[in-house]
Scaffold this motif. Structure first.
Motif, PDB file in Angstrom:
ATOM      1  N   VAL A 238       0.839  -1.208   0.000  1.00 39.28           N
ATOM      2  CA  VAL A 238       0.000   0.000   0.000  1.00 39.28           C
ATOM      3  C   VAL A 238       0.867   1.248   0.000  1.00 39.28           C
ATOM      4  CG1 VAL A 238      -2.023  -1.024   1.129  1.00 39.28           C
ATOM      5  CG2 VAL A 238      -0.224  -0.012   2.530  1.00 39.28           C
ATOM      6  N   HIS A 239       0.298   2.296  -0.524  1.00 39.07           N
ATOM      7  CA  HIS A 239       0.993   3.571  -0.667  1.00 39.07           C
ATOM      8  C   HIS A 239       0.946   4.344   0.651  1.00 39.07           C
ATOM      9  CE1 HIS A 239       0.753   7.884  -2.312  1.00 39.07           C
ATOM     10  NE2 HIS A 239       2.010   7.516  -2.295  1.00 39.07           N
ATOM     11  N   ILE A 240       2.071   4.944   1.062  1.00 37.57           N
ATOM     12  CA  ILE A 240       2.094   5.781   2.271  1.00 37.57           C
ATOM     13  C   ILE A 240       2.258   7.233   1.823  1.00 37.57           C
ATOM     14  CG2 ILE A 240       3.223   6.196   4.483  1.00 37.57           C
ATOM     15  CD1 ILE A 240       4.391   3.390   4.330  1.00 37.57           C
ATOM     16  N   PRO A 241       1.200   8.033   1.937  1.00 39.39           N
ATOM     17  CA  PRO A 241       1.282   9.399   1.395  1.00 39.39           C
ATOM     18  C   PRO A 241       2.175  10.338   2.192  1.00 39.39           C
ATOM     19  CG  PRO A 241      -0.908   8.958   2.289  1.00 39.39           C
ATOM     20  CD  PRO A 241      -0.147   7.690   2.407  1.00 39.39           C
ATOM     21  N   GLU A 242       2.257  10.132   3.525  1.00 39.60           N
ATOM     22  CA  GLU A 242       3.019  11.066   4.361  1.00 39.60           C
ATOM     23  C   GLU A 242       3.871  10.312   5.374  1.00 39.60           C
ATOM     24  OE1 GLU A 242       0.346  15.062   4.946  1.00 39.60           O
ATOM     25  OE2 GLU A 242       0.377  13.581   6.542  1.00 39.60           O
ATOM     26  N   LEU A 243       5.113  10.727   5.537  1.00 40.63           N
ATOM     27  CA  LEU A 243       5.993  10.137   6.556  1.00 40.63           C
ATOM     28  C   LEU A 243       6.734  11.256   7.273  1.00 40.63           C
ATOM     29  CD1 LEU A 243       6.443   8.334   3.728  1.00 40.63           C
ATOM     30  CD2 LEU A 243       8.028   7.136   5.181  1.00 40.63           C
ATOM     31  N   THR A 244       7.134  10.977   8.500  1.00 42.06           N
ATOM     32  CA  THR A 244       7.987  11.954   9.188  1.00 42.06           C
ATOM     33  C   THR A 244       9.447  11.672   8.817  1.00 42.06           C
ATOM     34  OG1 THR A 244       8.312  10.544  11.115  1.00 42.06           O
ATOM     35  CG2 THR A 244       6.409  12.027  11.160  1.00 42.06           C
ATOM     36  N   TYR A 245      10.309  12.657   9.090  1.00 44.72           N
ATOM     37  CA  TYR A 245      11.742  12.460   8.865  1.00 44.72           C
ATOM     38  C   TYR A 245      12.220  11.224   9.626  1.00 44.72           C
ATOM     39  CZ  TYR A 245      11.924  17.289   7.108  1.00 44.72           C
ATOM     40  OH  TYR A 245      11.725  18.445   6.393  1.00 44.72           O
ATOM     41  N   LEU A 246      11.701  11.061  10.853  1.00 41.71           N
ATOM     42  CA  LEU A 246      12.126   9.939  11.683  1.00 41.71           C
ATOM     43  C   LEU A 246      11.737   8.598  11.047  1.00 41.71           C
ATOM     44  CD1 LEU A 246      13.572   9.772  14.388  1.00 41.71           C
ATOM     45  CD2 LEU A 246      11.350   9.422  15.477  1.00 41.71           C
ATOM     46  N   ASP A 247      10.491   8.526  10.550  1.00 39.59           N
ATOM     47  CA  ASP A 247      10.068   7.300   9.837  1.00 39.59           C
ATOM     48  C   ASP A 247      11.035   7.008   8.699  1.00 39.59           C
ATOM     49  OD1 ASP A 247       7.657   7.053  11.269  1.00 39.59           O
ATOM     50  OD2 ASP A 247       6.563   8.315   9.847  1.00 39.59           O
ATOM     51  N   ALA A 248      11.356   8.064   7.956  1.00 34.09           N
ATOM     52  CA  ALA A 248      12.164   7.886   6.749  1.00 34.09           C
ATOM     53  C   ALA A 248      13.580   7.412   7.091  1.00 34.09           C
ATOM     54  CB  ALA A 248      12.220   9.193   5.961  1.00 34.09           C
ATOM     55  N   VAL A 249      14.155   7.967   8.165  1.00 32.08           N
ATOM     56  CA  VAL A 249      15.494   7.543   8.580  1.00 32.08           C
ATOM     57  C   VAL A 249      15.471   6.066   8.957  1.00 32.08           C
ATOM     58  CG1 VAL A 249      17.215   7.762  10.409  1.00 32.08           C
ATOM     59  CG2 VAL A 249      16.310   9.799   9.324  1.00 32.08           C
ATOM     60  N   GLU A 250      14.466   5.672   9.727  1.00 31.60           N
ATOM     61  CA  GLU A 250      14.362   4.269  10.149  1.00 31.60           C
ATOM     62  C   GLU A 250      14.230   3.349   8.936  1.00 31.60           C
ATOM     63  OE1 GLU A 250      14.558   2.790  12.996  1.00 31.60           O
ATOM     64  OE2 GLU A 250      14.247   4.295  14.556  1.00 31.60           O
ATOM     65  N   LEU A 251      13.405   3.755   7.991  1.00 29.65           N
ATOM     66  CA  LEU A 251      13.203   2.924   6.802  1.00 29.65           C
ATOM     67  C   LEU A 251      14.488   2.794   6.010  1.00 29.65           C
ATOM     68  CD1 LEU A 251       9.742   3.869   5.268  1.00 29.65           C
ATOM     69  CD2 LEU A 251      10.320   2.220   7.006  1.00 29.65           C
ATOM     70  N   ALA A 252      15.163   3.929   5.818  1.00 31.17           N
ATOM     71  CA  ALA A 252      16.385   3.917   5.007  1.00 31.17           C
ATOM     72  C   ALA A 252      17.449   3.067   5.696  1.00 31.17           C
ATOM     73  CB  ALA A 252      16.883   5.331   4.777  1.00 31.17           C
ATOM     74  N   TYR A 253      17.556   3.185   7.019  1.00 34.27           N
ATOM     75  CA  TYR A 253      18.563   2.430   7.772  1.00 34.27           C
ATOM     76  C   TYR A 253      18.277   0.931   7.689  1.00 34.27           C
ATOM     77  CZ  TYR A 253      21.055   0.492  11.775  1.00 34.27           C
ATOM     78  OH  TYR A 253      21.838  -0.284  12.574  1.00 34.27           O
ATOM     79  N   SER A 254      17.011   0.573   7.717  1.00 32.78           N
ATOM     80  CA  SER A 254      16.675  -0.860   7.657  1.00 32.78           C
ATOM     81  C   SER A 254      16.922  -1.438   6.269  1.00 32.78           C
ATOM     82  CB  SER A 254      15.206  -1.082   8.006  1.00 32.78           C
ATOM     83  OG  SER A 254      14.910  -0.502   9.234  1.00 32.78           O
ATOM     84  N   GLY A 255      17.142  -0.580   5.291  1.00 26.69           N
ATOM     85  CA  GLY A 255      17.474  -1.081   3.965  1.00 26.69           C
ATOM     86  C   GLY A 255      16.420  -0.820   2.908  1.00 26.69           C
ATOM     87  N   ALA A 256      15.402  -0.002   3.224  1.00 25.98           N
ATOM     88  CA  ALA A 256      14.426   0.348   2.194  1.00 25.98           C
ATOM     89  C   ALA A 256      15.177   1.143   1.137  1.00 25.98           C
ATOM     90  CB  ALA A 256      13.317   1.204   2.793  1.00 25.98           C
ATOM     91  N   GLN A 257      15.107   0.714  -0.118  1.00 28.92           N
ATOM     92  CA  GLN A 257      15.969   1.345  -1.108  1.00 28.92           C
ATOM     93  C   GLN A 257      15.334   2.562  -1.745  1.00 28.92           C
ATOM     94  OE1 GLN A 257      17.380  -1.846  -3.544  1.00 28.92           O
ATOM     95  NE2 GLN A 257      19.004  -2.255  -2.071  1.00 28.92           N
ATOM     96  N   ILE A 258      14.395   3.120  -1.054  1.00 28.49           N
ATOM     97  CA  ILE A 258      13.660   4.228  -1.634  1.00 28.49           C
ATOM     98  C   ILE A 258      14.483   5.522  -1.611  1.00 28.49           C
ATOM     99  CG2 ILE A 258      12.427   4.775   0.520  1.00 28.49           C
ATOM    100  CD1 ILE A 258      10.595   4.592  -2.682  1.00 28.49           C
ATOM    101  N   ILE A 259      15.201   5.756  -0.533  1.00 31.24           N
ATOM    102  CA  ILE A 259      16.090   6.921  -0.476  1.00 31.24           C
ATOM    103  C   ILE A 259      17.377   6.556   0.238  1.00 31.24           C
ATOM    104  CG2 ILE A 259      14.875   9.154  -0.596  1.00 31.24           C
ATOM    105  CD1 ILE A 259      14.045   8.650   2.282  1.00 31.24           C
ATOM    106  N   HIS A 260      18.429   7.260  -0.098  1.00 29.91           N
ATOM    107  CA  HIS A 260      19.717   7.031   0.541  1.00 29.91           C
ATOM    108  C   HIS A 260      19.646   7.515   1.998  1.00 29.91           C
ATOM    109  CE1 HIS A 260      23.992   7.431   1.367  1.00 29.91           C
ATOM    110  NE2 HIS A 260      24.174   6.575   0.379  1.00 29.91           N
ATOM    111  N   PRO A 261      20.177   6.712   2.950  1.00 32.00           N
ATOM    112  CA  PRO A 261      20.049   7.060   4.372  1.00 32.00           C
ATOM    113  C   PRO A 261      20.575   8.456   4.737  1.00 32.00           C
ATOM    114  CG  PRO A 261      21.093   4.898   4.123  1.00 32.00           C
ATOM    115  CD  PRO A 261      20.851   5.425   2.745  1.00 32.00           C
TER     116      PRO A 261
END
Ligand code: ASP
Ligand code: MG
Length: 418
Positions: A238-261
């Protein structure tokens, strides 16, 4: 003023570059455009480099010719007058050939940055020249003169203060409305080219956004925005329309390849929103990452980080002074640039999960001086945010799990690859 970033997939073909022109012409604001190397050019230049480092001139020249043909083919398809495009990139290919003809490289990381950075120089030349040909006036910038970094070749960090002075002067929006610069590259204070780490163009865009106080940064990608999982691996995303910076850092660190950490910090520091928008459907909103959102993410988020190695070290002298061994072990891993993705300690041993890389063997070797070292490779790390028994069962059923960590909302499972 806004920053747009187009990644390798967006510029891999003539059609992609035409689409950039369409997106850019729909925008009247001042723009700083950051572009990656075309398609798989960075990988291809790594092959050229490897042959160069082995003094295999024949192979490096042949592999470079393939890179040149790939770009020439795109130019032929893209330009009304292809000669204009070919002329724009010719000096860059000549410089590359010169390096190769001159001889053998010694320091791998330094040569990497010298040669591989040409991928972005070439792609931006093509995009800039094409936009001009299409009547979109713009100015091309060489980021090796503007982004000052440390000398940590292949994984350089931008020095913000020094870079700001240069970038501000170069990107004068009273002179031009649109500037085009390379992602991924910069230079140390002496002017030696550096690169910012694989997939580092997002980081470049964030740095430019920060330094020029952009209203927003937009990463155009071949996805509909940020999803709760990689659709190539998991079903029913499912699509996530809004995330916080903190969500994004956690995702990137876990290896989500959507954005560079490294992308988030420069933006968070100045409260600049980051949009991730679909390159193929520019009228859709995509996702936005910002300081606060209307509601927390209410679906489980799954991230799979592949190519992991579990390394366990135990002091040879059976010392129980964990703190001391911890810092010793981490100093060695840091020195060898291992990326640690999970840590677990017991009375006398430390287990860390790291990305497999060409640096691993050297690190294991040095760790072996003070520690008894064991390891398992061919692993993958699954992170689940918003964990429930149901989702754990669904994603790990029948799998061999080597290590599990669970906190209130998040579970992490290190499993054998299948
Ligand atoms: N061209 C570089 C790479 O492929 C940087 C990037 O694409 O962000 O790693
Ligand atoms: Mg890329």
């Amino acid at each position: 003023m806004q920053v747009y970033k187009f990644g390798g997939a967006s510029v891999r073909s003539a059609e992609g570059i035409r689409n950039i022109a369409r997106i850019v012409s729909g925008q009247n604001d001042s723009l700083f455009i950051v572009v990656s190397a075309m398609g798989k050019t960075t990988n291809a230049l790594e092959v050229v480099l490897d042959a160069f480092m082995k003094a295999d001139r024949k192979t490096s020249i042949q592999k470079l010719a393939e890179v040149e043909t790939y770009h020439h083919d795109i130019i032929s398809e893209l330009f009304v007058n292809p000669e204009v495009g070919r002329k724009a990139v010719q000096p860059l290919f000549d410089e590359l050939k010169n390096y190769i003809n001159k001889g053998v490289g010694d320091d791998y990381d330094r040569w990497y940055d010298h040669l591989v950075s040409y991928g972005e120089l070439i792609s931006t030349k093509i995009v800039s020249t094409y936009l001009s040909e299409s009547g979109i006036e713009n100015s091309w910038l060489d980021m090796r003169r503007l982004l000052v970094t440390d000398s940590n070749f292949r994984e350089a960090n931008v020095r913000m203060d020094e870079s700001q002075v240069r970038l501000y002067k170069a990107a004068d929006f009273n002179q031009h409305r649109i500037y085009i610069g390379q992602g991924f590259i910069g230079a140390n204070i002496k002017g030696d080219p550096t690169t910012l780490g694989r997939e580092g163009s997002d980081y470049s865009a964030a740095v430019v956004g920060n330094l020029l106080n952009a209203e927003s940064v937009t990463i155009w990608k071949d996805v509909p925005g940020i999803l709760n999982a990689d659709p190539r691996i998991f079903e029913n995303t499912v699509h996530i329309p809004e995330l916080t910076y903190l969500d994004a850092v956690e995702l990137a660190y876990s290896g989500a390849q959507i954005i560079h950490p490294k992308t988030i910090k420069p933006l968070e520091n100045k409260n600049i929103p980051l949009y991730v928008r679909p390159f193929g459907s520019p009228s859709e909103a995509g996702s936005v990452i910002k300081a606060t959102t209307a509601k927390p993410i209410d679906v489980p988020v799954l991230i799979l980080r592949k190519n992991q190695v579990l390394v366990t070290v135990r002091p040879r002298d059976f010392s129980f002074v964990l703190e001391e061994s911890l810092s010793k072990a981490f100093t060695v891993m840091n020195k060898h640039r291992l990326k640690v993705t999970m840590i677990q300690s017991s009375a006398i041993s430390i287990s860390v999960c790291v990305d497999n890389s060409r640096y691993l063997a050297g690190a294991l070797d040095e760790l072996g001086n003070d520690f008894k070292v064991t390891y398992n490779d061919a692993l993958e790390l699954l992170t689940i945010r918003g964990i429930s028994d149901e989702i754990v069962l669904k994603t790990t059923f029948g799998r061999t799990i080597l290590l599990t960590q669970r906190t209130r909302r998040t579970g992490r499972f290190l499993m054998k690859e299948i």
